[in-house]
Design a protein around this motif. Structure first.
Motif, short mmCIF file in Angstrom:
data_model
loop_
_atom_site.label_atom_id
_atom_site.label_comp_id
_atom_site.label_asym_id
_atom_site.label_seq_id
_atom_site.Cartn_x
_atom_site.Cartn_y
_atom_site.Cartn_z
N TRP A 13 -18.42 -1.35 -39.74
CA TRP A 13 -19.89 -1.31 -39.61
C TRP A 13 -20.56 -1.91 -40.84
O TRP A 13 -21.58 -2.59 -40.73
CB TRP A 13 -20.33 0.14 -39.41
CG TRP A 13 -20.34 0.55 -37.96
CD1 TRP A 13 -19.98 -0.21 -36.89
CD2 TRP A 13 -20.75 1.82 -37.44
NE1 TRP A 13 -20.14 0.50 -35.73
CE2 TRP A 13 -20.61 1.75 -36.04
CE3 TRP A 13 -21.22 2.99 -38.02
CZ2 TRP A 13 -20.93 2.81 -35.21
CZ3 TRP A 13 -21.54 4.06 -37.19
CH2 TRP A 13 -21.40 3.98 -35.80
N THR A 16 -19.90 -5.90 -40.79
CA THR A 16 -20.47 -6.65 -39.67
C THR A 16 -21.96 -6.42 -39.49
O THR A 16 -22.59 -7.12 -38.69
CB THR A 16 -19.75 -6.30 -38.37
OG1 THR A 16 -19.92 -4.89 -38.10
CG2 THR A 16 -18.27 -6.63 -38.47
N ASP A 17 -22.53 -5.44 -40.22
CA ASP A 17 -23.95 -5.09 -40.02
C ASP A 17 -24.24 -4.76 -38.56
O ASP A 17 -25.33 -5.07 -38.05
CB ASP A 17 -24.87 -6.22 -40.49
CG ASP A 17 -24.97 -6.28 -42.01
OD1 ASP A 17 -24.76 -5.23 -42.65
OD2 ASP A 17 -25.23 -7.37 -42.54
N ALA A 18 -23.27 -4.13 -37.89
CA ALA A 18 -23.49 -3.73 -36.50
C ALA A 18 -24.60 -2.71 -36.40
O ALA A 18 -25.34 -2.67 -35.39
CB ALA A 18 -22.19 -3.17 -35.92
#
Length: 300
Positions: A13, A16-18
């Protein structure tokens, strides 16, 4: 295995900057209980202990200082004091870097850098660019000094953060780990850390200033800067801010009181601080959170 899976989840997270970083940072609150790693109570307590309160309060205080432009007023006052007439680049560099180091001692070095960089670039914007310089030699000296200012702000912020517990996150993590793994030992307090970190920071700051002066300041730098920057310019910029408002004075008063309380909560074995009045049940985080609460109440 479950712990590695939870760590991988959070790292993915982050990378990936999800989801926003704040959401990723709170993921252990549901991942650890779901995977049987730890209870929800144990995880939740780790998110709000005295150390976290210390960080939270220092960030809130930094927002108040930035909101009322106190950092800019302080920087202009100190820089105009060190500017000299005519301009003496080593002293000017000392004023800018010294201001940055001082502010970084009391708030986190990341917001300190964010606050001080516009102040530094505001001074540099007075210098000419490209063909606007009077000569190529002057332009070269201006570029060299500009590099020294930018590097000085960044390094001085890091050095200042070493002086106190609130200056950088690594110090806060150390205090938390010390109290967890060595509970029988005397805890690391704000004053005890500063007695160790501040002298080291002074030595590093002196080395930084000397290095920047040797690398980026020459005998011609002062002459090149005098045409575009002097004490009159800085005082004019300061006058544009106007007189200090009541809110600015209150923030400064709270800031000063916070420093005094940090330094005097626990002094020595022979001279106990004011923390003894509360039977040792208060910490540096107690003081730090109390100050922003008082500031907010005054604003309402």
């Amino acid at each position: 295995r479950n712990m590695l899976g939870a760590l991988a989840w959070v790292f993915i997270w982050w990378l990936t900057d999800a989801v926003p970083l704040g959401v990723a940072s709170m993921a252990p609150l549901f991942l650890f209980p779901a995977f049987g790693i730890s209870s929800s109570d144990a995880v939740a307590k780790a998110y709000m202990d005295d150390v976290i309160s210390l960080v939270l309060g220092s960030f809130i205080l930094a927002l108040a200082i930035e909101h009322y432009n106190i950092h800019r007023r302080l920087a202009l006052n100190i820089t105009s004091l060190f500017c000299g007439d005519p301009v003496r680049p080593p002293l000017l560099l000392l004023g800018i870097c010294g201001t940055t180091m001082f502010i970084s001692m009391w708030i986190h070095n990341t917001p300190c850098t964010v606050m001080m960089m516009p102040v530094a670039t505001g001074i540099l914007q007075r210098f000419p660019r490209g063909q606007a310089a009077s000569s190529s030699a002057d332009a070269h000296e201006v570029r060299r000094f500009s590099k020294a200012v930018v590097l000085g702000v960044m390094y001085a912020s890091t050095i200042g953060g070493m002086s106190t517990l609130t200056g950088t996150g690594a110090n806060i993590i150390l205090v938390g780990m010390w109290s967890t793994y060595f509970p029988e030992q005397r805890p690391i307090t704000f004053s005890s850390w500063m007695s160790f970190g501040f002298p080291v920071a002074l030595v590093l700051f002196a080395a930084l200033w000397v290095t920047l002066c040797l690398m980026y300041c020459s005998s011609n730098t002062g002459r090149a800067l005098s045409a575009y920057l002097d004490r009159t310019h800085l005082r004019r910029e300061l006058s544009l801010l106007g007189p200090m408002a009541f809110a600015e004075k209150m923030v400064l008063a709270i800031f000063g009181g916070l420093i005094v309380l940090w330094m005097t909560r626990s002094l020595t074995n022979d001279i106990p601080g004011w923390g003894v009045l509360f039977h040792g049940k208060v910490g540096d985080g107690t003081v730090t959170v109390r100050a922003p609460m008082h500031d907010t109440a005054r604003s309402f």
